[in-house]
Design an enzyme around this catalytic site. Structure first.
Site, PDB file in Angstrom:
ATOM      1  N   HIS A  93      29.793 -10.980 -84.533  1.00 56.68           N
ATOM      2  CA  HIS A  93      29.130 -12.044 -84.360  1.00 56.68           C
ATOM      3  C   HIS A  93      29.854 -13.432 -84.219  1.00 56.68           C
ATOM      4  CE1 HIS A  93      25.130  -9.886 -85.938  1.00 56.68           C
ATOM      5  NE2 HIS A  93      25.655  -9.374 -84.736  1.00 56.68           N
TER       6      HIS A  93
ATOM      7  N   ARG B 155      26.300 -10.438 -67.819  1.00 58.86           N
ATOM      8  CA  ARG B 155      26.355  -9.436 -68.732  1.00 58.86           C
ATOM      9  C   ARG B 155      25.139  -9.156 -69.622  1.00 58.86           C
ATOM     10  NH1 ARG B 155      32.498  -9.960 -68.553  1.00 58.86           N
ATOM     11  NH2 ARG B 155      33.518  -8.132 -67.806  1.00 58.86           N
TER      12      ARG B 155
ATOM     13  N   ARG C 145      23.575  -8.353 -64.301  1.00 58.84           N
ATOM     14  CA  ARG C 145      23.755  -6.918 -64.308  1.00 58.84           C
ATOM     15  C   ARG C 145      22.827  -6.155 -65.387  1.00 58.84           C
ATOM     16  NH1 ARG C 145      29.303  -4.622 -66.342  1.00 58.84           N
ATOM     17  NH2 ARG C 145      28.754  -5.371 -67.965  1.00 58.84           N
TER      18      ARG C 145
ATOM     19  N   GLU D 155      32.250   1.241 -59.512  1.00 57.64           N
ATOM     20  CA  GLU D 155      33.152   1.056 -60.876  1.00 57.64           C
ATOM     21  C   GLU D 155      33.671   2.721 -60.658  1.00 57.64           C
ATOM     22  OE1 GLU D 155      32.091  -1.480 -64.106  1.00 57.64           O
ATOM     23  OE2 GLU D 155      30.160  -0.663 -63.744  1.00 57.64           O
TER      24      GLU D 155
ATOM     25  N   ASN E 147      37.698  -3.259 -63.702  1.00 58.11           N
ATOM     26  CA  ASN E 147      38.027  -2.574 -64.943  1.00 58.11           C
ATOM     27  C   ASN E 147      37.896  -1.351 -65.124  1.00 58.11           C
ATOM     28  OD1 ASN E 147      38.603  -5.721 -65.321  1.00 58.11           O
ATOM     29  ND2 ASN E 147      36.589  -5.809 -66.605  1.00 58.11           N
ATOM     30  N   ASP E 148      36.766  -1.034 -64.987  1.00 57.13           N
ATOM     31  CA  ASP E 148      36.321   0.674 -64.871  1.00 57.13           C
ATOM     32  C   ASP E 148      37.009   1.386 -63.939  1.00 57.13           C
ATOM     33  OD1 ASP E 148      34.912   1.174 -67.358  1.00 57.13           O
ATOM     34  OD2 ASP E 148      33.327  -0.225 -66.858  1.00 57.13           O
TER      35      ASP E 148
ATOM     36  N   ARG F 298      41.246   2.571 -70.105  1.00 55.33           N
ATOM     37  CA  ARG F 298      41.322   0.983 -70.231  1.00 55.33           C
ATOM     38  C   ARG F 298      41.452   0.152 -71.645  1.00 55.33           C
ATOM     39  NH1 ARG F 298      35.611  -1.558 -68.400  1.00 55.33           N
ATOM     40  NH2 ARG F 298      35.666  -3.627 -69.437  1.00 55.33           N
TER      41      ARG F 298
ATOM     42  N   CYS G 205      34.254  -8.240 -59.659  1.00 55.32           N
ATOM     43  CA  CYS G 205      34.051  -9.089 -60.937  1.00 55.32           C
ATOM     44  C   CYS G 205      34.873  -8.576 -62.049  1.00 55.32           C
ATOM     45  CB  CYS G 205      32.624  -9.164 -61.030  1.00 55.32           C
ATOM     46  SG  CYS G 205      31.832  -7.464 -61.279  1.00 55.32           S
TER      47      CYS G 205
HETATM   48  C1  PEP Z   1      34.485  -4.027 -64.847  1.00 50.65           C
HETATM   49  O1  PEP Z   1      34.400  -2.846 -65.283  1.00 50.65           O
HETATM   50  O2  PEP Z   1      35.175  -4.388 -63.906  1.00 50.65           O
HETATM   51  C2  PEP Z   1      33.335  -4.696 -65.222  1.00 50.65           C
HETATM   52  C3  PEP Z   1      33.327  -6.083 -64.819  1.00 50.65           C
HETATM   53  O3  PEP Z   1      32.413  -4.514 -66.430  1.00 50.65           O
HETATM   54  P1  PEP Z   1      32.804  -4.406 -67.904  1.00 50.65           P
HETATM   55  O4  PEP Z   1      33.970  -5.185 -67.833  1.00 50.65           O
HETATM   56  O5  PEP Z   1      31.666  -5.341 -68.336  1.00 50.65           O
HETATM   57  O6  PEP Z   1      32.750  -2.880 -68.094  1.00 50.65           O
HETATM   58 MG    MG Z   2      32.384  -2.051 -66.040  1.00 46.85          MG
END
Ligand code: PEP
Ligand code: MG
Length: 756
Positions: free
Chosen positions: A371, A478, A514, A612, A635-636, A646, A683
């Protein structure tokens, strides 16, 4: 032994006797000598020894009954060395029937301790610092009971007063190899909030010194506790009503969850029990706090650790109320370049400090999802967590450097390091000022291509960055973050309120919500999905949503209601195939039908999929027929393209996003989207790094969404870039057989004077 068994805790008269000796006449050493004698007798032990922690992390035998007297002030152990060192290092008690059989046993011949088999030791703690260790030993293999350990802990609390008084003279010379106090020290931890700061250490602890440890009358102490608890509840309620972040929904949730702890019966019960054993109310609170810390050190689970840290915060507050303060501002004399050092910090505690004076926070505990981290990020305070032993290694007002990006903390840095960091901080500030100048200028390339630059957000307070950087909108909201800080699943009403506030704050700028992306590493306290060997590839995000449509339905209903009369953009995470998108869309359609019947629908709805999972890339034409837009979650996507976790530090640098396979894959996505005439955004983190963003623009991406601080650097890059000539280069590079094309792109940027 019999004597102990009949005891039922610490007899109050013993505590009083110890107190009287300590407050009485005579040199500190004499008093300590008497104290260990009494303890040995009362505990029916042949040995009782007090070790005091000296600077340089040395524990020195300062008094003993039963070991050889000549060992006093001669025998030393390093923190972490031997059983005594172990107790100090872990700050927890130890009781062994056969101590010598323990692998950590360190034999000191000068003490003559070889004849003693059993050992029980407890840390001497005060305000979260280990001041020493109190040990009893027996000749026989004695099995010490839980109750006896408790007793020794209570005695150690009384002893802490004497040790903390500084009257005890310890041997002046430092042990071999021990670091001198005041030496520069570089510690590492984990990055919680980025940013850099220099300043002076402020140790976070209750500013109240506990003056009385031993109670005259437990009934009076219990009454004092009752009053203090009532006051504590009042202040928490007031805080809930008005904080620096008033109106910010998530922060309220954090505080509310926290308020529940203040009513925790177990916690208050333990304090009352300690009072009944003869301690004053404040000493009892401190004892429970010590126990909490010991438990915290043994718990691996982040969620539980965070809850325990909330309890620690409450302990501190209660202490302040007992001392007669209102607990509102812990350190009135905060220097204006304060670096707060704490074992851990509750979110409300952080808010107690004057934000204007707070440069950074360093925690021994802490995790990015705690938190306090969420609040710190919202306030843009650099934080480094999990810095082992920092609390005991730093002294108040020590100069410090905190490098949130590198997760490095420097104590008492040498002049050279100070200059380097000062320069780094200056450059950062200069750059920030130059980005601010770009605020009013269009996000357009040198050859006239407009690009939409958006921010990623997850807290209401993040939305203020929309204005700061003049971003086009929120490309990724998010929604799971508010869910993660709550103790129960928020109902439709609560969600609707939150989403409405998000939309109101965003004004005319569009927000892409999202839907819940939980599972994997993002766990909700009230929703367990069971153990999975590969959580990132497991039951998460849209997979949970489709299997448990109730949650998704509630969320979509809240979104639809919140966006009444305006445009609503929603995207679904981790879509692996078009059929999943269609199934999710169907749920949205049901909600929209209801909304239309009620006559309260959004003016327009745009539904998108996050790309993703690589498989979806091979269905793009079909997806683009169904979806209004696609947003690449790089990212994913990267972890699945390379089959490379990751979160694994070992793999962090193994594959490069600026590599031929990635450029090829992303280039194909851009081509398909252009053919279909549908918007394609990206993103993930790469959108916020100027060099990577440059490559994306070369591939044809025109919508990027990034962490708010990246808007400035990316815009500065964009305004100096000619996209047209870059496009040909990037396409050529995607056919190369190199491991990475980063250097080639970097050289290109340098030649073209594009700031990256
Ligand atoms: C991603 O996976 O690139 C993404 C934007 O979502 P998160 O980082 O929240 O998994
Ligand atoms: Mg993601």
């Amino acid at each position: 032994m019999e004597k102990m068994a009949a005891w039922g805790g610490v007899p109050r008269q013993l505590l009083r006797r110890l107190r009287d000796i300590m407050a009485g006449a005579g040199a500190a050493q004499e008093r300590l000598d008497r104290v260990v004698k009494i303890i040995a007798a009362e505990m029916v032990a042949e040995v009782c020894s007090a070790y005091v922690r000296r600077s340089g992390d040395i524990l020195e035998l300062c008094a003993t009954e039963g070991l050889r007297p000549e060992a006093v002030h001669r025998t030393t152990l390093r923190v972490g060395e031997g059983l005594v060192g172990d107790i100090a290092e872990e700050a927890r008690p130890l009781a062994l029937a056969d101590a010598q059989a323990h692998p950590n046993f360190a034999y000191r011949p000068e003490t003559g301790e070889e004849i003693f088999h059993s050992l029980m030791g407890v840390p001497i703690l005060r305000e979260g610092r280990v001041l020493g260790v109190l040990v009893v030993q027996n000749r026989t293999m004695r099995h010490y009971t839980e109750e006896e350990i408790e007793t020794l802990e209570t005695i150690a609390m009384v002893l802490a007063e004497l040790v903390a008084s500084g009257e005890l003279v310890t041997r002046a010379t430092a042990g071999p190899g021990a670091p001198e106090p005041g030496m520069p020290l570089r510690l590492t931890g984990v990055r919680i909030c980025a940013g850099m700061a220099m300043g002076r250490a402020v140790l976070h602890q209750p500013t109240v010194a506990i003056k009385r440890v031993v109670a005259e009358d437990p009934e009076i102490e219990l009454a004092r506790l009752r009053t203090a608890v009532a006051e504590l509840h009042d202040t928490l309620d007031r805080m809930l009503g008005a904080t620096d972040l008033a109106g910010a929904g998530e922060h309220r949730d954090v505080l509310e969850a926290y308020r529940m702890f203040a009513e925790d019966r177990g916690w208050l019960g333990r304090i009352r029990e300690a009072i009944r054993s003869g301690l004053t109310a404040e000493a009892a609170v401190q004892k429970v706090q010590n126990d909490t810390r010991v438990r915290m050190n043994q718990i691996e689970d982040d969620y539980l650790r965070e809850r325990l840290s909330d309890l620690e915060d409450l302990n501190n507050r209660l202490l302040m109320h007992l001392a007669g303060g209102n607990g509102a501002k812990p350190a009135a004399d905060l220097p204006d370049d304060a670096i707060l050092v704490a074992h851990n910090l509750g979110p409300a505690e952080l808010l107690d400090y004057d934000r204007k004076k707070l440069r950074a926070v360093v925690l021994e505990e802490g995790s990015p999802t705690a938190h306090v981290s969420i609040v710190a990020r919202a306030l843009d305070i650099p934080v480094v967590g999990r810095v082992k032993d920092v609390f005991s290694r730093v002294d108040p007002m020590d100069p410090m450097i905190v490098d949130g990006d590198g997760a490095i903390v420097m104590l008492r840095p040498a002049e050279e390091a100070r200059q380097t960091y000062a320069q780094g901080i200056r450059q950062r500030d200069e750059r920030a000022a130059s980005y601010a100048k770009l605020r009013g200028l269009p996000a357009e390339s040198k050859d006239g291509v407009s690009v939409s630059l958006n921010i990623n957000a997850g807290l209401l307070i993040d939305l203020s960055h929309l204005e700061d950087g003049n971003a086009d909108g929120v490309g990724l909201y998010r929604t799971e973050i508010p869910f993660m800080v709550r103790s129960a699943f928020p109902d439709v009403r609560a969600q609707e309120d939150l989403y409405r506030q998000v939309l109101e704050r965003a004004g005319d700028r569009p927000v892409t919500f999202r839907t819940l992306d939980v599972g994997g590493d993002k766990l909700l306290p009230y929703f367990t999905s069971g153990h999975e060997d590969n959580p990132a590839m497991g039951w998460r995000a849209i997979r949970i949503a489709l299997d448990r449509p109730f949650m998704l339905r509630q969320q979509l209903r809240a979104l639809v209601r919140a966006a009444e009369g305006r445009e609503l953009r929603v995207m679904f995470p981790m879509i692996a195939e078009v059929a999943e998108f269609v199934a999710a869309r169907r749920i949205m359609e049901l909600e929209l039908e209801h909304a239309l019947v009620r006559g309260k629908a959004p003016s327009r709805v745009r539904l998108g999929a996050m790309l993703e999972v690589p498989a979806l890339g091979y269905q793009l034409p079909a997806l683009l027929r169904e979806a209004d837009f696609v947003s690449v979650g790089s990212n994913d996507l990267m972890q699945f393209l390379f089959a490379s976790d990751r979160g694994s530090p070992r793999l962090a640098d193994r594959y490069d996003v600026l590599s031929p396979p990635v450029l090829t894959f992303l280039g194909q996505l851009a081509d398909r989207a252009a053919e279909a005439g549908k918007p394609l955004a990206l993103c993930g983190e790469m959108a916020g790094r100027p060099l990577e963003a440059m490559a994306l623009l070369g591939l044809g991406f025109r919508i990027l969404s990034m962490a708010p601080p990246s808007i400035g650097p990316v815009k500065a890059m964009l305004r100096k870039l000619r996209i047209e000539p870059l496009a040909a280069l990037v396409r050529a590079l995607s056919r190369s057989s190199e491991h990475s094309v980063r250097e080639t792109l970097r050289t290109y940027a340098r030649d073209q004077e594009v700031p990256i």
